[in-house]
Design an enzyme around this catalytic site. Structure first.
Site, PDB file in Angstrom:
ATOM      1  N   GLU A 188      40.242  92.774 111.549  1.00  0.00           N
ATOM      2  CA  GLU A 188      39.142  93.272 112.369  1.00  0.00           C
ATOM      3  C   GLU A 188      38.075  93.932 111.499  1.00  0.00           C
ATOM      4  OE1 GLU A 188      40.941  95.608 115.526  1.00  0.00           O
ATOM      5  OE2 GLU A 188      41.729  93.775 116.455  1.00  0.00           O
ATOM      6  N   CYS A 233      40.687  85.970 113.782  1.00  0.00           N
ATOM      7  CA  CYS A 233      42.042  85.889 114.342  1.00  0.00           C
ATOM      8  C   CYS A 233      43.057  85.427 113.292  1.00  0.00           C
ATOM      9  CB  CYS A 233      42.081  84.873 115.484  1.00  0.00           C
ATOM     10  SG  CYS A 233      41.164  85.346 116.940  1.00  0.00           S
ATOM     11  N   CYS A 280      43.357  81.731 120.944  1.00  0.00           N
ATOM     12  CA  CYS A 280      42.116  81.800 121.723  1.00  0.00           C
ATOM     13  C   CYS A 280      41.369  80.462 121.621  1.00  0.00           C
ATOM     14  CB  CYS A 280      41.238  82.946 121.223  1.00  0.00           C
ATOM     15  SG  CYS A 280      40.433  82.601 119.644  1.00  0.00           S
ATOM     16  N   CYS A 332      39.971  79.391 118.137  1.00  0.00           N
ATOM     17  CA  CYS A 332      41.068  79.019 117.224  1.00  0.00           C
ATOM     18  C   CYS A 332      41.607  77.635 117.581  1.00  0.00           C
ATOM     19  CB  CYS A 332      42.189  80.048 117.256  1.00  0.00           C
ATOM     20  SG  CYS A 332      41.766  81.557 116.359  1.00  0.00           S
ATOM     21  N   GLU A 338      45.352  83.133 113.525  1.00  0.00           N
ATOM     22  CA  GLU A 338      45.490  81.676 113.444  1.00  0.00           C
ATOM     23  C   GLU A 338      44.431  81.074 112.539  1.00  0.00           C
ATOM     24  OE1 GLU A 338      45.368  83.624 116.071  1.00  0.00           O
ATOM     25  OE2 GLU A 338      46.174  82.666 117.863  1.00  0.00           O
ATOM     26  N   ASN A 382      45.400  88.943 111.893  1.00  0.00           N
ATOM     27  CA  ASN A 382      44.033  89.234 112.314  1.00  0.00           C
ATOM     28  C   ASN A 382      43.441  90.326 111.430  1.00  0.00           C
ATOM     29  OD1 ASN A 382      45.912  90.899 113.670  1.00  0.00           O
ATOM     30  ND2 ASN A 382      44.522  91.326 115.362  1.00  0.00           N
TER      31      ASN A 382
END
Ligand code: THU
Length: 133
Positions: free
Chosen positions: A44, A53, A87, A90, A55, A42
């Site tokens: 940010e 993310c 999530c 994703c 993934e 990830n």
């Protein structure tokens, strides 16, 4: 490559996570049929909504390297005791390229559980819907 080995690759990728805001580093590793592995972490951002993310980083790296097909299995490595399932967004991105992907969700203790993406995202919206319009 074993499931265990793929999970280990996800934990390696987790070390490269940039997660200063959430303090929740995540790693991912996507295995393809020919043995190629695309990893992600990830990333940010101070503008929180720009966060990507792990993934999706792995999936988009595969696509941008020309690998849209032949995905087999994705391992996700989280932190803490809960298993780190992808999530919603994703799941949708993964579905676009591999509706029958196998997902391994690991917790911070290295334990993991397996589920098919079709179970995680039932009745998904995919490219075939658009072609039927
Ligand atoms: N995150 C992931 O990278 N993958 C997941 O499956 C869950 C959430 C990231 C996004 C954000 O950087 C942090 O974890 C907390 O939500």
């Amino acid at each position: 490559m074993t499931e265990q080995e793929l999970v280990a690759r996800a934990f390696e990728a987790q070390k490269r996570a940039y997660a200063p805001y959430s303090g929740f580093p995540v790693g991912a590793a996507l295995l393809c049929g020919d043995g190629a592995v695309f990893t992600g972490c990830n990333v940010e951002n101070a503008a929180y909504g720009c966060t990507v993310c792990a993934e999706r980083v792995a999936a988009l790296k595969a696509v941008s390297e020309g690998r849209r097909e032949g995905w087999l299995m994705l391992a996700v490595a989280g932190t803490g005791r809960d298993f780190c399932w992808p999530c919603g967004p994703c799941r949708q991105v993964l579905h676009e390229f591999c509706p029958d992907l196998v997902v391994l969700a690991a917790n911070g203790e290295g334990e993991f559980r397996r589920a098919s993406l079709s179970r995680l995202l039932p009745r998904a919206f995919g490219p075939e819907q658009l072609s039927g319009a």
